[in-house]
Motif scaffolding. Structure first.
Motif, short mmCIF file in Angstrom:
data_model
loop_
_atom_site.label_atom_id
_atom_site.label_comp_id
_atom_site.label_asym_id
_atom_site.label_seq_id
_atom_site.Cartn_x
_atom_site.Cartn_y
_atom_site.Cartn_z
N PRO A 170 0.82 -1.22 0.00
CA PRO A 170 0.00 0.00 0.00
C PRO A 170 0.85 1.26 0.00
O PRO A 170 1.92 1.32 0.62
N ILE A 171 0.38 2.30 -0.71
CA ILE A 171 1.05 3.59 -0.72
C ILE A 171 0.39 4.48 0.33
O ILE A 171 -0.82 4.70 0.29
N PRO A 172 1.16 5.03 1.26
CA PRO A 172 0.56 5.82 2.35
C PRO A 172 0.29 7.27 1.94
O PRO A 172 0.79 8.21 2.55
N TYR A 173 -0.54 7.45 0.90
CA TYR A 173 -0.89 8.81 0.50
C TYR A 173 -2.15 9.25 1.26
O TYR A 173 -2.92 8.43 1.76
N GLU A 174 -2.35 10.56 1.31
CA GLU A 174 -3.56 11.11 1.88
C GLU A 174 -4.49 11.54 0.76
O GLU A 174 -4.05 12.00 -0.29
N ALA A 175 -5.79 11.36 0.99
CA ALA A 175 -6.77 11.79 -0.01
C ALA A 175 -6.56 13.27 -0.30
O ALA A 175 -6.45 14.09 0.61
N GLY A 176 -6.48 13.62 -1.59
CA GLY A 176 -6.21 14.99 -2.00
C GLY A 176 -4.80 15.19 -2.51
O GLY A 176 -4.51 16.21 -3.14
N GLN A 177 -3.91 14.23 -2.26
CA GLN A 177 -2.55 14.36 -2.75
C GLN A 177 -2.46 13.85 -4.19
O GLN A 177 -3.41 13.29 -4.75
N TYR A 178 -1.28 14.05 -4.80
CA TYR A 178 -1.01 13.52 -6.13
C TYR A 178 0.35 12.86 -6.12
O TYR A 178 1.14 13.02 -5.19
N LEU A 179 0.64 12.07 -7.13
CA LEU A 179 1.94 11.41 -7.25
C LEU A 179 2.26 11.24 -8.72
O LEU A 179 1.41 11.43 -9.59
N SER A 180 3.50 10.91 -9.03
CA SER A 180 3.87 10.74 -10.43
C SER A 180 3.91 9.26 -10.77
O SER A 180 4.18 8.40 -9.92
N VAL A 181 3.62 8.99 -12.04
CA VAL A 181 3.40 7.63 -12.51
C VAL A 181 4.24 7.40 -13.75
O VAL A 181 4.40 8.28 -14.59
N ARG A 182 4.79 6.18 -13.85
CA ARG A 182 5.55 5.78 -15.03
C ARG A 182 4.95 4.48 -15.56
O ARG A 182 4.68 3.56 -14.80
N THR A 183 4.77 4.41 -16.88
CA THR A 183 4.14 3.25 -17.50
C THR A 183 5.15 2.52 -18.39
O THR A 183 6.15 3.12 -18.82
N PRO A 184 4.90 1.25 -18.71
CA PRO A 184 5.84 0.53 -19.58
C PRO A 184 5.88 1.06 -21.00
O PRO A 184 6.87 0.89 -21.71
N GLN A 185 4.81 1.73 -21.43
CA GLN A 185 4.80 2.29 -22.79
C GLN A 185 5.73 3.50 -22.91
O GLN A 185 6.23 3.79 -23.99
#
Length: 386
Positions: A170-185
């Motif tokens: 699990p990622i311990p983020y708080e509702a309302g936050q954002y994070l960066s994402v990397r995809t295989p494409q």
């Protein structure tokens, strides 16, 4: 820093960035100096630096805007330092970045205008940036990133998809936050997304993604994502949050996929017994862009503290949208028509509310200006950096 130094760096920065191609020339100079002194740093960055260059200038501007509030500036920079660990950057790298920033500004300004006072003031800013980011990187005890598997990919509009993942832990983020994402494409490109559901012990996380025409990453996320794909996700950032102790009611304004961080907070609030009143304005260009309206209606039906008001800029769907219009949810406020900022401001200044705005940079800027013009106090308004 004193007020004179703050005025000097702000004026100098405007003179640099507001000239034709000034932003690009400054960022190119910065990265040229950084990679020239440290050639191995280049491999830490994505192949295309277009978005990286824009973010550099935007981040500096955010720091300059908050120099009278150093705690806010340091908090923002520490978050950036934690986030940059996903590239393999650690605290030892930031002294070189400070030298490159100082050198780029000096070179761009030119010796005729680069005074000793400006030199000293910018060195204070560069040191603030490097020390704060190094502190954030070196004191964070969370992983530099998490990995997860796509378990559902659903197209709700031609240009919009809902993607759900299950992370390995699990990622311990708080509702309302954002994070960066990397995809295989796009394996070396990270994009910021806001989770649309609260954090949970099962590691499930959901993103609402709109395809941006000409974008490097969002078209592949919407068009090419498949169940089973492995994504990487970085440390959570941002600070949109309802202050439950203030006693103030809440105004939330979201447009398009910008409803995601607001939606996550409302879902988390619905698990509590007592909440402040929340007015949520949900916007989109056309009625069909209110893609998640029924979810918000269902939440409002079981949470009497929540009022949902749909808004669309256009009265009708575009001609190319072939699906028949959905019936308006029973009991929901009738859909209003117009730019969402103007619509919200037409109800008054909302001076007694905690206000959150989420959406595109243009929407956030225009809505903020409409509220300020209506008399809303600046300190009442929250939004993430745009």
């Amino acid at each position: 820093m004193n007020l004179r130094e703050i005025a000097l760096v702000r004026t100098n920065f405007r003179s640099v960035t507001e000239t034709p191609n000034g932003r690009d020339r400054l960022s190119n100079s910065f990265y040229g100096l950084l990679f020239g002194e440290n050639p191995m740093f280049r491999q830490l960055f994505p192949a295309t630096m277009e978005h990286q260059r824009d973010r550099l200038v935007d981040a500096i501007q955010i720091v300059l805007d908050h120099l009278e509030q150093p705690d806010i500036a340091r908090g923002f920079l520490e978050q950036l330092g934690r986030d940059h660990r996903k590239y393999g950057v650690d605290g030892s790298h930031y002294a070189a970045a400070a030298r490159a920033l100082h050198g780029a500004l000096r070179a761009y300004t030119g010796p005729a205008f680069w005074t000793d006072s400006i030199d000293q003031a910018w060195w204070h800013v560069a040191t603030l940036i490097s020390d704060s980011m190094a502190s954030g990187a070196d004191t964070d005890d969370m992983p530099s990133h998490w990995d997860g598997t796509v378990v559902d990919h659903r197209r709700v509009l031609d240009d919009l998809a809902i993607v759900r993942l299950r992370t390995d832990t699990p990622i311990p983020y708080e509702a309302g936050q954002y994070l960066s994402v990397r995809t295989p494409q796009r394996p070396r490109m990270w994009r910021y997304l806001s989770p649309a559901i609260p954090s949970n012990p099962h590691g499930e996380i959901e993103f609402h993604i709109r395809r941006i025409s000409g974008g490097w990453v969002s078209p592949s996320m919407v068009n090419e994502t498949r169940v089973g794909d492995r994504w990487s996700l970085s440390s959570p950032l941002g600070g949109l949050k309802v202050d439950l102790d203030s006693g103030d009611d809440v105004l939330m304004i979201g447009s398009g996929t910008g409803i995601a961080p607001l939606r996550a907070q409302i879902m988390e609030m619905s698990s509590r017994g007592i909440n402040p009143r929340v007015h949520l304005f949900v916007g989109g260009r056309h009625p069909c862009d209110l893609y998640d309206l029924y979810t918000m209606w269902e939440l409002a039906m079981v949470n009497p503290w929540l009022t949902v008001v749909p808004v669309s800029e256009e009265e009708n769907d575009p001609w190319w949208h072939v699906e028949p219009p959905r019936e308006h949810p029973i009991g929901m406020h009738q859909r209003l028509v117009g730019p969402i900022g103007k619509v919200v401001a037409s109800f008054g200044a909302w001076t007694d509310r905690q206000i959150q705005i989420a959406g595109s940079p243009r929407m956030v800027a225009e809505t903020t200006q409409e509220l300020l013009a209506a008399g809303t106090p600046w300190e009442r308004i929250q939004h993430d950096p745009v």
